[in-house]
Design an enzyme around this catalytic site. Structure first.
Site, mmCIF file in Angstrom:
data_model
loop_
_atom_site.group_PDB
_atom_site.id
_atom_site.type_symbol
_atom_site.label_atom_id
_atom_site.label_comp_id
_atom_site.label_asym_id
_atom_site.label_seq_id
_atom_site.Cartn_x
_atom_site.Cartn_y
_atom_site.Cartn_z
ATOM 1 N N THR A 57 -20.949 -39.711 108.182
ATOM 2 C CA THR A 57 -21.358 -40.881 108.973
ATOM 3 C C THR A 57 -22.299 -40.444 110.096
ATOM 4 O O THR A 57 -22.510 -39.249 110.337
ATOM 5 C CB THR A 57 -20.140 -41.622 109.560
ATOM 6 N N LYS A 86 -22.112 -32.969 113.171
ATOM 7 C CA LYS A 86 -21.776 -31.948 114.171
ATOM 8 C C LYS A 86 -20.973 -32.498 115.342
ATOM 9 O O LYS A 86 -20.432 -31.718 116.133
ATOM 10 C CB LYS A 86 -23.018 -31.206 114.664
ATOM 11 N N GLU A 110 -20.525 -26.378 107.103
ATOM 12 C CA GLU A 110 -21.711 -25.516 107.134
ATOM 13 C C GLU A 110 -22.970 -26.272 107.532
ATOM 14 O O GLU A 110 -23.817 -25.761 108.264
ATOM 15 C CB GLU A 110 -21.915 -24.851 105.765
ATOM 16 N N VAL A 113 -25.076 -27.135 111.394
ATOM 17 C CA VAL A 113 -26.133 -26.386 112.088
ATOM 18 C C VAL A 113 -27.026 -25.732 111.036
ATOM 19 O O VAL A 113 -26.537 -25.025 110.158
ATOM 20 C CB VAL A 113 -25.544 -25.296 113.023
ATOM 21 N N GLY A 167 -40.668 -38.315 109.505
ATOM 22 C CA GLY A 167 -39.291 -38.798 109.334
ATOM 23 C C GLY A 167 -38.270 -37.894 109.995
ATOM 24 O O GLY A 167 -37.069 -37.995 109.731
ATOM 25 N N GLU A 170 -36.408 -39.771 115.649
ATOM 26 C CA GLU A 170 -36.024 -41.177 115.758
ATOM 27 C C GLU A 170 -37.128 -41.942 116.493
ATOM 28 O O GLU A 170 -37.996 -41.343 117.123
ATOM 29 C CB GLU A 170 -34.737 -41.301 116.595
ATOM 30 N N ASP A 181 -29.692 -32.849 121.049
ATOM 31 C CA ASP A 181 -29.407 -32.354 119.687
ATOM 32 C C ASP A 181 -29.153 -30.842 119.734
ATOM 33 O O ASP A 181 -28.176 -30.345 119.150
ATOM 34 C CB ASP A 181 -30.591 -32.674 118.759
ATOM 35 N N LYS A 185 -25.673 -28.667 118.898
ATOM 36 C CA LYS A 185 -25.609 -27.515 117.990
ATOM 37 C C LYS A 185 -25.107 -26.271 118.737
ATOM 38 O O LYS A 185 -24.312 -25.491 118.196
ATOM 39 C CB LYS A 185 -26.989 -27.257 117.376
ATOM 40 N N GLY A 278 -35.120 -30.019 104.484
ATOM 41 C CA GLY A 278 -35.032 -31.479 104.370
ATOM 42 C C GLY A 278 -33.608 -31.859 104.018
ATOM 43 O O GLY A 278 -32.703 -31.026 104.087
HETATM 44 N N1 LIG Z 1 -30.375 -35.916 107.553
HETATM 45 C C1 LIG Z 1 -30.188 -34.602 107.629
HETATM 46 O O1 LIG Z 1 -30.962 -33.823 107.053
HETATM 47 C C2 LIG Z 1 -29.006 -34.022 108.346
HETATM 48 C C3 LIG Z 1 -28.989 -32.663 108.649
HETATM 49 C C4 LIG Z 1 -27.835 -32.092 109.235
HETATM 50 C C5 LIG Z 1 -26.774 -32.919 109.554
HETATM 51 N N2 LIG Z 1 -26.834 -34.276 109.301
HETATM 52 C C6 LIG Z 1 -25.688 -35.108 109.660
HETATM 53 O O2 LIG Z 1 -25.140 -35.706 108.479
HETATM 54 C C7 LIG Z 1 -24.619 -37.001 108.792
HETATM 55 C C8 LIG Z 1 -25.267 -38.021 107.847
HETATM 56 O O3 LIG Z 1 -26.672 -37.997 108.051
HETATM 57 P P1 LIG Z 1 -27.626 -39.050 107.322
HETATM 58 O O4 LIG Z 1 -29.013 -38.575 107.557
HETATM 59 O O5 LIG Z 1 -27.139 -39.279 105.937
HETATM 60 O O6 LIG Z 1 -27.340 -40.354 108.214
HETATM 61 P P2 LIG Z 1 -27.771 -41.854 107.909
HETATM 62 O O7 LIG Z 1 -28.811 -41.892 106.843
HETATM 63 O O8 LIG Z 1 -28.026 -42.500 109.225
HETATM 64 O O9 LIG Z 1 -26.438 -42.492 107.284
HETATM 65 C C9 LIG Z 1 -25.264 -42.594 108.006
HETATM 66 C C10 LIG Z 1 -24.263 -43.402 107.204
HETATM 67 O O10 LIG Z 1 -23.040 -43.490 107.943
HETATM 68 C C11 LIG Z 1 -22.559 -44.825 107.861
HETATM 69 N N3 LIG Z 1 -21.683 -45.078 109.000
HETATM 70 C C12 LIG Z 1 -21.987 -45.022 110.312
HETATM 71 N N4 LIG Z 1 -20.900 -45.279 111.050
HETATM 72 C C13 LIG Z 1 -19.899 -45.516 110.166
HETATM 73 C C14 LIG Z 1 -18.535 -45.849 110.307
HETATM 74 N N5 LIG Z 1 -17.977 -46.001 111.508
HETATM 75 N N6 LIG Z 1 -17.789 -46.007 109.179
HETATM 76 C C15 LIG Z 1 -18.332 -45.864 107.952
HETATM 77 N N7 LIG Z 1 -19.630 -45.540 107.766
HETATM 78 C C16 LIG Z 1 -20.389 -45.386 108.864
HETATM 79 C C17 LIG Z 1 -23.801 -45.660 107.844
HETATM 80 O O11 LIG Z 1 -23.493 -46.917 107.322
HETATM 81 P P3 LIG Z 1 -24.485 -48.189 107.476
HETATM 82 O O12 LIG Z 1 -25.842 -47.744 106.995
HETATM 83 O O13 LIG Z 1 -23.850 -49.151 106.580
HETATM 84 O O14 LIG Z 1 -24.472 -48.543 108.912
HETATM 85 C C18 LIG Z 1 -24.693 -44.842 106.907
HETATM 86 O O15 LIG Z 1 -24.377 -45.161 105.564
HETATM 87 C C19 LIG Z 1 -24.951 -37.256 110.266
HETATM 88 O O16 LIG Z 1 -23.807 -36.976 111.048
HETATM 89 C C20 LIG Z 1 -26.063 -36.278 110.557
HETATM 90 O O17 LIG Z 1 -26.095 -35.891 111.916
HETATM 91 C C21 LIG Z 1 -27.917 -34.823 108.709
#
Ligand SMILES: NC(=O)c1ccc[n+]([C@@H]2O[C@H](COP(=O)([O-])OP(=O)(O)OC[C@H]3O[C@@H](n4cnc5c(N)ncnc54)[C@H](OP(=O)(O)O)[C@@H]3O)[C@@H](O)[C@H]2O)c1
Length: 299
Positions: A57, A86, A110, A113, A167, A170, A181, A185, A278
């Site tokens: 999430t 994280k 893993e 970070v 992308g 934000e 951020d 980490k 990515g």
């Molecule tokens: N993107 C990366 O490359 C990357 C890298 C390292 C770590 N991360 C971490 O991995 C996690 C996921 O990243 P992401 O890029 O996939 O994020 P994302 O695209 O923003 O998706 C987040 C998902 O979490 C859901 N969500 C949020 N709050 C929720 C809750 N209370 N209950 C149930 N579902 C909930 C959202 O639902 P809705 O859309 O329905 O609101 C969405 O489906 C994050 O914590 C991020 O920091 C990501």
């Protein structure tokens, strides 16, 4: 292994193809805010009868919630947990790790970070008996892109726009630019590898807003650059822009690449470099954690 997934965003979408082609895994269900598979997540977990929760999430860097509650709820149902979020590691690592250990469950993170590049697993799997004394990392892609854009003659805003186009940043980039951020980490690394008990708000934090494009360009002519560096050693955990020689390993990451250097007691200094990661790399880290749960005797 039956898997319940919380969150249906970018990482989950990149993870699904990896799981679907591996017969060892079965997806019990996916629950997210706008696509609820049950009235609430606890009912979803109960109904899933999963053996592991994959928590993906949205990050809340200020509290780590509600992901911390999600993980407690999974442990209470005897599920292992894998997460890329994280927040829980930066805010509640020790209590979560202790709960998992007390229940005989595994807790893997893993990708929190440097995505799937082995950071925590480097020490867990490859360097038994090695103690980490300190770390220094360039861990935030958005600030890297902004600093590079300014070096090329652009403005701070040009750099922000470029990071948004890729992308990576934000719409409101303060989370990256003000060092939150990187602080999250740094807190996660310090909690897990240095045994610290620190939250992101307790990290000494300075972002890159005060870095002037002219100063960067003049440093460049002298063979130097600036990077936002996260450092940890003993109780001192900090994030700040630092002037680095171009030949410094920390200065060598280009684009969205990340670099981390560890100081250890038995293995000297060593580093991990991740080139232009990515979501595939994040998904890989989650997948690798899941595979590790299948290994007999893994801690
Ligand atoms: N993107 C990366 O490359 C990357 C890298 C390292 C770590 N991360 C971490 O991995 C996690 C996921 O990243 P992401 O890029 O996939 O994020 P994302 O695209 O923003 O998706 C987040 C998902 O979490 C859901 N969500 C949020 N709050 C929720 C809750 N209370 N209950 C149930 N579902 C909930 C959202 O639902 P809705 O859309 O329905 O609101 C969405 O489906 C994050 O914590 C991020 O920091 C990501």
């Amino acid at each position: 292994l039956r898997i319940a997934i919380l969150g249906y965003g970018n990482v989950t979408r990149a993870l699904l193809p990896l799981l679907e082609r591996d017969a060892r895994f079965e997806i019990a269900g996916i629950h997210s805010r706008s696509r609820p598979a049950a009235p609430d997540y606890t009912t979803f977990l109960d109904q899933s009868r999963a053996e592991v929760l994959v928590e993906l999430t949205t990050l809340n860097p200020y509290t780590g919630q509600p992901a911390i509650d999600h993980i407690h709820a999974a442990f209470a149902r005897s599920m292992h947990v894998v997460t890329a979020n994280k927040g829980p590691i930066a805010h509640a690592y020790h209590e979560l790790a202790a709960e998992a250990a007390a229940r005989g469950l595994k807790f893997r993170f893993e990708s929190t970070v440097m995505d799937g590049a082995p950071v925590f697993n480097t020490f867990r799997n490859n360097m038994p008996g090695v103690r980490v004394l300190g770390f220094a990392g360039v861990l935030n892609s958005t600030t890297n892109l902004i600093l590079e854009a300014m070096e090329r003659g652009g403005s701070f805003e040009d750099g922000v726009r470029y990071a948004q186009e890729l992308g990576v940043a934000e719409a409101e980039p303060s989370f990256d630019v003000d060092g939150w951020d990187a602080a999250a980490k740094a807190a996660a690394l310090a909690n897990v590898l240095l045994g610290a008990r620190i939250t992101p708000a307790q990290v000494q934090r300075r972002g890159i807003r005060e870095v002037e494009p002219e100063a960067l360009r003049s440093l460049r002519t002298q063979g130097n650059t600036i990077r936002l560096v996260a450092r940890g050693r003993n109780e001192a955990i900090e994030v700040a822009p630092e002037v680095l020689e171009l030949s410094d390993p920390l200065a060598t990451g280009r684009g969205t690449s990340n670099v981390i250097i560890f100081e250890t007691d038995l293995m000297g200094t060593l580093g991990v470099v991740e080139i232009n990661p990515g979501t595939e790399q994040t998904a890989f880290g989650v997948y690798a954690d899941l595979v590790s749960l299948l290994e007999p005797g893994s801690r």
